[in-house]
Write a protein that holds these residues in place. Structure first.
Motif, PDB file in Angstrom:
ATOM      1  N   VAL A  16      14.875  28.449   6.820  1.00 15.31           N
ATOM      2  CA  VAL A  16      14.622  28.433   8.266  1.00 15.31           C
ATOM      3  C   VAL A  16      14.852  27.040   8.850  1.00 15.31           C
ATOM      4  O   VAL A  16      15.252  26.887   9.995  1.00 15.31           O
ATOM      5  CB  VAL A  16      13.208  28.971   8.595  1.00 15.31           C
ATOM      6  CG1 VAL A  16      12.117  27.981   8.241  1.00 15.31           C
ATOM      7  CG2 VAL A  16      13.100  29.354  10.050  1.00 15.31           C
ATOM      8  N   ARG A  17      14.657  26.003   8.040  1.00 10.29           N
ATOM      9  CA  ARG A  17      14.836  24.638   8.574  1.00 10.29           C
ATOM     10  C   ARG A  17      16.249  24.116   8.315  1.00 10.29           C
ATOM     11  O   ARG A  17      16.563  22.998   8.685  1.00 10.29           O
ATOM     12  CB  ARG A  17      13.780  23.701   7.987  1.00 10.29           C
ATOM     13  CG  ARG A  17      13.868  23.528   6.485  1.00 10.29           C
ATOM     14  CD  ARG A  17      12.653  22.812   5.930  1.00 10.29           C
ATOM     15  NE  ARG A  17      11.442  23.586   6.149  1.00 10.29           N
ATOM     16  CZ  ARG A  17      10.221  23.063   6.249  1.00 10.29           C
ATOM     17  NH1 ARG A  17      10.057  21.770   6.147  1.00 10.29           N
ATOM     18  NH2 ARG A  17       9.168  23.828   6.417  1.00 10.29           N
ATOM     19  N   SER A  18      17.086  24.943   7.651  1.00 15.51           N
ATOM     20  CA  SER A  18      18.453  24.474   7.367  1.00 15.51           C
ATOM     21  C   SER A  18      19.352  24.822   8.546  1.00 15.51           C
ATOM     22  O   SER A  18      19.056  25.738   9.319  1.00 15.51           O
ATOM     23  CB  SER A  18      18.977  25.145   6.099  1.00 15.51           C
ATOM     24  OG  SER A  18      19.206  26.519   6.359  1.00 15.51           O
ATOM     25  N   LEU A 105       1.257  19.548  11.759  1.00 15.42           N
ATOM     26  CA  LEU A 105       1.082  20.615  10.768  1.00 15.42           C
ATOM     27  C   LEU A 105       2.430  21.269  10.446  1.00 15.42           C
ATOM     28  O   LEU A 105       2.673  21.702   9.321  1.00 15.42           O
ATOM     29  CB  LEU A 105       0.115  21.656  11.353  1.00 15.42           C
ATOM     30  CG  LEU A 105      -0.379  22.766  10.444  1.00 15.42           C
ATOM     31  CD1 LEU A 105      -1.255  22.185   9.344  1.00 15.42           C
ATOM     32  CD2 LEU A 105      -1.178  23.794  11.243  1.00 15.42           C
ATOM     33  N   SER A 106       3.306  21.331  11.471  1.00 20.47           N
ATOM     34  CA  SER A 106       4.595  21.993  11.266  1.00 20.47           C
ATOM     35  C   SER A 106       5.425  21.265  10.208  1.00 20.47           C
ATOM     36  O   SER A 106       6.300  21.858   9.595  1.00 20.47           O
ATOM     37  CB  SER A 106       5.364  22.066  12.585  1.00 20.47           C
ATOM     38  OG  SER A 106       5.619  20.762  13.033  1.00 20.47           O
ATOM     39  N   GLU A 107       5.153  19.988   9.977  1.00 22.95           N
ATOM     40  CA  GLU A 107       5.907  19.242   8.955  1.00 22.95           C
ATOM     41  C   GLU A 107       5.251  19.365   7.578  1.00 22.95           C
ATOM     42  O   GLU A 107       5.790  18.868   6.589  1.00 22.95           O
ATOM     43  CB  GLU A 107       6.012  17.771   9.348  1.00 22.95           C
ATOM     44  CG  GLU A 107       7.115  17.565  10.372  1.00 22.95           C
ATOM     45  CD  GLU A 107       6.867  16.375  11.262  1.00 22.95           C
ATOM     46  OE1 GLU A 107       6.145  15.458  10.843  1.00 22.95           O
ATOM     47  OE2 GLU A 107       7.385  16.392  12.391  1.00 22.95           O
ATOM     48  N   TYR A 250       4.830  35.199   8.248  1.00 24.86           N
ATOM     49  CA  TYR A 250       4.700  35.857   9.557  1.00 24.86           C
ATOM     50  C   TYR A 250       4.946  34.860  10.701  1.00 24.86           C
ATOM     51  O   TYR A 250       5.186  35.255  11.831  1.00 24.86           O
ATOM     52  CB  TYR A 250       3.329  36.525   9.714  1.00 24.86           C
ATOM     53  CG  TYR A 250       3.158  37.829   8.934  1.00 24.86           C
ATOM     54  CD1 TYR A 250       3.915  38.107   7.814  1.00 24.86           C
ATOM     55  CD2 TYR A 250       2.215  38.779   9.331  1.00 24.86           C
ATOM     56  CE1 TYR A 250       3.743  39.282   7.098  1.00 24.86           C
ATOM     57  CE2 TYR A 250       2.048  39.972   8.620  1.00 24.86           C
ATOM     58  CZ  TYR A 250       2.812  40.208   7.502  1.00 24.86           C
ATOM     59  OH  TYR A 250       2.637  41.380   6.799  1.00 24.86           O
ATOM     60  N   SER A 251       4.873  33.569  10.388  1.00 25.67           N
ATOM     61  CA  SER A 251       5.148  32.572  11.438  1.00 25.67           C
ATOM     62  C   SER A 251       6.636  32.192  11.449  1.00 25.67           C
ATOM     63  O   SER A 251       7.018  31.206  12.067  1.00 25.67           O
ATOM     64  CB  SER A 251       4.295  31.316  11.205  1.00 25.67           C
ATOM     65  OG  SER A 251       4.580  30.755   9.931  1.00 25.67           O
ATOM     66  N   LEU A 252       7.457  32.990  10.770  1.00 28.48           N
ATOM     67  CA  LEU A 252       8.883  32.648  10.632  1.00 28.48           C
ATOM     68  C   LEU A 252       9.601  32.556  11.976  1.00 28.48           C
ATOM     69  O   LEU A 252      10.440  31.675  12.183  1.00 28.48           O
ATOM     70  CB  LEU A 252       9.568  33.699   9.742  1.00 28.48           C
ATOM     71  CG  LEU A 252      10.949  33.338   9.232  1.00 28.48           C
ATOM     72  CD1 LEU A 252      10.882  32.181   8.232  1.00 28.48           C
ATOM     73  CD2 LEU A 252      11.616  34.532   8.555  1.00 28.48           C
ATOM     74  N   LEU A 257      12.359  29.140  15.870  1.00 31.85           N
ATOM     75  CA  LEU A 257      12.578  28.626  17.237  1.00 31.85           C
ATOM     76  C   LEU A 257      12.439  27.103  17.295  1.00 31.85           C
ATOM     77  O   LEU A 257      13.086  26.444  18.103  1.00 31.85           O
ATOM     78  CB  LEU A 257      11.600  29.286  18.211  1.00 31.85           C
ATOM     79  CG  LEU A 257      11.903  30.770  18.497  1.00 31.85           C
ATOM     80  CD1 LEU A 257      10.772  31.395  19.304  1.00 31.85           C
ATOM     81  CD2 LEU A 257      13.229  30.928  19.235  1.00 31.85           C
ATOM     82  N   LEU A 258      11.599  26.536  16.423  1.00 34.25           N
ATOM     83  CA  LEU A 258      11.472  25.072  16.426  1.00 34.25           C
ATOM     84  C   LEU A 258      12.781  24.419  15.981  1.00 34.25           C
ATOM     85  O   LEU A 258      13.220  23.436  16.565  1.00 34.25           O
ATOM     86  CB  LEU A 258      10.319  24.645  15.497  1.00 34.25           C
ATOM     87  CG  LEU A 258      10.129  23.134  15.374  1.00 34.25           C
ATOM     88  CD1 LEU A 258       9.669  22.535  16.697  1.00 34.25           C
ATOM     89  CD2 LEU A 258       9.107  22.790  14.290  1.00 34.25           C
ATOM     90  N   TYR A 259      13.385  24.993  14.937  1.00 37.36           N
ATOM     91  CA  TYR A 259      14.608  24.370  14.393  1.00 37.36           C
ATOM     92  C   TYR A 259      15.881  24.864  15.074  1.00 37.36           C
ATOM     93  O   TYR A 259      16.918  24.227  15.004  1.00 37.36           O
ATOM     94  CB  TYR A 259      14.686  24.626  12.886  1.00 37.36           C
ATOM     95  CG  TYR A 259      13.537  23.998  12.131  1.00 37.36           C
ATOM     96  CD1 TYR A 259      13.456  22.609  11.998  1.00 37.36           C
ATOM     97  CD2 TYR A 259      12.511  24.774  11.589  1.00 37.36           C
ATOM     98  CE1 TYR A 259      12.396  22.019  11.330  1.00 37.36           C
ATOM     99  CE2 TYR A 259      11.445  24.191  10.919  1.00 37.36           C
ATOM    100  CZ  TYR A 259      11.387  22.816  10.795  1.00 37.36           C
ATOM    101  OH  TYR A 259      10.337  22.227  10.138  1.00 37.36           O
ATOM    102  N   HIS A 260      15.809  26.052  15.703  1.00 38.27           N
ATOM    103  CA  HIS A 260      17.015  26.641  16.306  1.00 38.27           C
ATOM    104  C   HIS A 260      16.654  27.170  17.697  1.00 38.27           C
ATOM    105  O   HIS A 260      16.470  28.383  17.864  1.00 38.27           O
ATOM    106  CB  HIS A 260      17.542  27.784  15.423  1.00 38.27           C
ATOM    107  CG  HIS A 260      17.708  27.386  13.989  1.00 38.27           C
ATOM    108  ND1 HIS A 260      18.819  26.760  13.513  1.00 38.27           N
ATOM    109  CD2 HIS A 260      16.855  27.490  12.937  1.00 38.27           C
ATOM    110  CE1 HIS A 260      18.665  26.499  12.221  1.00 38.27           C
ATOM    111  NE2 HIS A 260      17.470  26.932  11.852  1.00 38.27           N
TER     112      HIS A 260
END
Ligand code: NDP
Length: 397
Positions: A16-18, A105-107, A250-252, A257-260
């Motif tokens: 998700v972060r890539s 927390l997101s990191e 479930y928070s995917l 949305l944060l990364y894309h």
């Protein structure tokens, strides 16, 4: 499953972060142990679990009785999950206003997920050992095959407790479910810090999932009649599922949305809200109708519904929501799942992982439930299946 479930969760957290964010492709890199292991993450996890335990032990607005057990006794459960959500929100709100960097927390999601996975393994091992000393009447029907790996996974003891503290009931709706809401919120705050304000898509995902968690905790008592509580033992499947899988997978959508970041216009946002409302209407209507009927069949809201009598003395609803398909609550849940993913646009399959996984879970769950109902109700269940031929989607499945 012991390996596949954690591997899938880490795969999702990495892809998700890539840049490409491909559900089916390999992650662009594999983290080293120093990225996964963090004593701060473990400490944070224990503080979180400790806080939720403390909130669980606070006086409850109601103490409910579970269904009758094999030995004819009934367990008692505090109904204070919604109160725990509100008090957690107050505490986190106070913390944020005092300078707590919630967005950070997101990191920490990767080391937090690692710490939670390790904790779930050790916790399940302790539960397994505890179950060795449990009387036969306390064991779950499915988790006692004699194969220790299988039993470790499915859970040997049905309702492991320490005094009146019920481990399974506590894990089912508290640390993971409430944690999911605050992970989403951290991602929203982080997005605002990065881009000036949270996107409309991020607001929708946060609001929809908060409604889902709030609803589950508001109607907490109905968890006492679910398969998880009355049938499944408490082992790795539920411990890892409740504590790690739920908050981190479930928070995917919010992570995506944060990364894309995705543009979302107002007309599309309104259409997605409509889909969410329809899904919620069916989900809540169906669940409440059955719960009311099971509690008191002569309640005016369900007394006029058509029913089929069974040899057990219980009746089966054959009109209303439960006359439309045999699992209308699953239909509503799936429609809501779609509404959570749509704000992420259609450029990637990744945010639709939840819809795909959840469809597989509910189809499998529905088949398990059908088997149990056939065993329980025999001919009456066959009659119900004849009268209501579709399982989840009218005229399709
Ligand atoms: P259900 O609430 O669907 O309960 C199934 C039981 O309902 C059956 O065993 C039977 O039990 C009773 N029942 C079935 N048909 C009838 C009928 N016609 N009339 C009266 N009673 C009937 O089970 P679940 O625990 O699977 O689901 C509860 C909710 O949780 C659902 O909305 C589901 O979508 C959601 N869920 C969400 C998950 C997530 O990860 N987000 C995971 C799993 C579930 P009996 O007759 O003994 O009362």
């Amino acid at each position: 499953m012991l390996v596949l479930l954690p591997a899938t969760m880490f795969h999702l957290l990495l892809v998700v972060r890539s840049g490409p964010a491909r559900l089916l492709g390999p992650p662009t890199y594999l983290p080293g142990l120093e990225e996964l292991w963090s004593p701060q993450a473990l400490l944070l996890l224990f503080i979180w679990l400790g806080l939720q335990v403390a909130l669980y032990l606070l006086p409850a607005r109601k103490v409910a009785e579970g269904l009758e057990l094999k030995d004819k006794s009934r367990l008692r459960y505090p109904i204070n999950g919604f109160q725990a959500l509100v008090l957690t929100a107050l505490l986190v709100g106070l913390g944020v206003s005092a300078g707590l960097p919630l967005g950070a927390l997101s990191e920490m999601l990767l080391p937090l997920a690692f710490a939670t996975t390790l904790t779930s393994f050790i916790f399940s091992l302790l539960l397994y050992v505890k179950a060795l000393a449990a009387p036969v009447s306390a064991l779950a029907p499915g988790g006692n095959s004699g194969n220790s790996i299988y039993d470790f996974f499915l859970g040997r003891e049905l309702n492991p407790r320490l005094g009146s503290f019920d481990f399974k009931y506590f894990c089912e709706l508290r640390p993971g479910l409430i944690g999911w809401v605050f992970i989403n919120l951290a991602l929203l705050i982080q997005e605002a810090e990065l881009r000036g304000s949270p996107s409309l898509a991020m607001w929708l995902v946060n609001a929809f999932q908060l409604l889902y968690v709030g609803d589950a905790l508001w109607y907490e008592e109905s968890v006492l009649t679910t398969m998880d509580i009355i049938h499944d033992g408490f082992g790795f499947m539920l411990a890892f599922g409740d504590l790690a899988w739920v908050p981190f997978t479930y928070s995917l959508q919010a992570q995506f949305l944060l990364y894309h970041p995705q543009p979302l216009g107002l007309p599309m946002a309104l259409l997605i809200c409509l889909i969410k409302v329809i899904g919620y209407y069916i989900f809540r209507g169906a669940n409440s109708q059955k719960n009311t009927f099971r509690k008191n069949p002569s309640d005016p809201s369900v007394a006029g519904l058509e029913t089929i009598p069974t040899a057990t003395g219980r009746q089966l609803l054959v009109s209303g929501w439960w006359g439309m398909v045999r699992h209308p609550n699953y239909l509503g849940d799936l429609i809501m799942a779609l509404a959570w993913s749509l704000p992420c646009g259609v450029s990637h399959l990744l945010p639709y992982f939840y819809v795909l996984y959840f469809t597989a879970l509910l189809v499998h769950r529905e088949a398990r439930d059908e088997q149990q109902c056939l065993r329980k109700y025999g001919h009456a269940w066959q009659e119900y299946c004849k009268r209501v031929p579709y399982r989840i989607i009218p005229y399709v499945y």
